[in-house]
Design a protein around this motif. Structure first.
Motif, PDB file in Angstrom:
ATOM      1  N   ARG A 109       0.877  -1.180   0.000  1.00  0.00           N
ATOM      2  CA  ARG A 109       0.000   0.000   0.000  1.00  0.00           C
ATOM      3  C   ARG A 109       0.910   1.225   0.000  1.00  0.00           C
ATOM      4  NH1 ARG A 109      -3.146  -3.214   3.469  1.00  0.00           N
ATOM      5  NH2 ARG A 109      -5.218  -3.527   2.616  1.00  0.00           N
ATOM      6  N   HIS A 110       0.610   2.172  -0.877  1.00  0.00           N
ATOM      7  CA  HIS A 110       1.441   3.366  -0.985  1.00  0.00           C
ATOM      8  C   HIS A 110       0.534   4.584  -1.004  1.00  0.00           C
ATOM      9  CE1 HIS A 110       4.994   5.677  -2.006  1.00  0.00           C
ATOM     10  NE2 HIS A 110       4.311   6.258  -2.964  1.00  0.00           N
ATOM     11  N   GLY A 111       0.744   5.485  -0.057  1.00  0.00           N
ATOM     12  CA  GLY A 111      -0.044   6.709   0.003  1.00  0.00           C
ATOM     13  C   GLY A 111       0.542   7.770  -0.915  1.00  0.00           C
ATOM     14  N   GLU A 147       0.096  11.855  -2.024  1.00  0.00           N
ATOM     15  CA  GLU A 147      -0.508  13.135  -1.683  1.00  0.00           C
ATOM     16  C   GLU A 147      -0.157  14.152  -2.766  1.00  0.00           C
ATOM     17  OE1 GLU A 147       0.438  16.295   1.630  1.00  0.00           O
ATOM     18  OE2 GLU A 147      -0.538  14.532   2.494  1.00  0.00           O
ATOM     19  N   GLY A 161      -5.480  13.196  -1.531  1.00  0.00           N
ATOM     20  CA  GLY A 161      -4.659  12.000  -1.465  1.00  0.00           C
ATOM     21  C   GLY A 161      -5.363  10.789  -2.040  1.00  0.00           C
ATOM     22  N   VAL A 171      -4.710   6.196  -2.184  1.00  0.00           N
ATOM     23  CA  VAL A 171      -3.932   5.038  -1.749  1.00  0.00           C
ATOM     24  C   VAL A 171      -3.844   4.069  -2.920  1.00  0.00           C
ATOM     25  CG1 VAL A 171      -3.814   3.097  -0.150  1.00  0.00           C
ATOM     26  CG2 VAL A 171      -4.660   5.303   0.641  1.00  0.00           C
ATOM     27  N   GLN A 193      -2.919   0.416  -4.099  1.00  0.00           N
ATOM     28  CA  GLN A 193      -2.770  -0.929  -3.563  1.00  0.00           C
ATOM     29  C   GLN A 193      -2.268  -1.838  -4.680  1.00  0.00           C
ATOM     30  OE1 GLN A 193      -6.529  -2.096  -1.897  1.00  0.00           O
ATOM     31  NE2 GLN A 193      -6.326  -0.686  -0.203  1.00  0.00           N
TER      32      GLN A 193
END
Length: 64
Positions: free
Chosen positions: A34-36, A38, A48, A50, A52
């Motif tokens: 998982r990478h956020g 922004e 933002g 997310v 996956q």
């Protein structure tokens, strides 16, 4: 001017039990990463998302 021909994308795979879509098999795979993310718009407001990522090694055999 035409672009070079690319091989067709085939989203179905023949299995012994019948035809199964790749997306059906990938639905059973857990999310690995998982990478956020922004970003800011032109007004400076933050937003933002997310991302996956799930992956799995799948053997696909050509039709006979």
């Amino acid at each position: 001017m035409s672009s070079p021909a690319s091989p067709p994308i085939r989203p179905t795979v023949w299995l012994k039990t019948g035809i199964t879509r790749l997306s059906t098999r990938m639905d059973k795979v857990a999310v690995k990463v998982r990478h956020g993310i922004e970003v800011r718009n032109s007004n400076g407001d933050r937003d933002g998302a997310v991302l996956q990522i799930r992956y799995r090694k799948i053997r696909i055999r050509p039709p006979i």
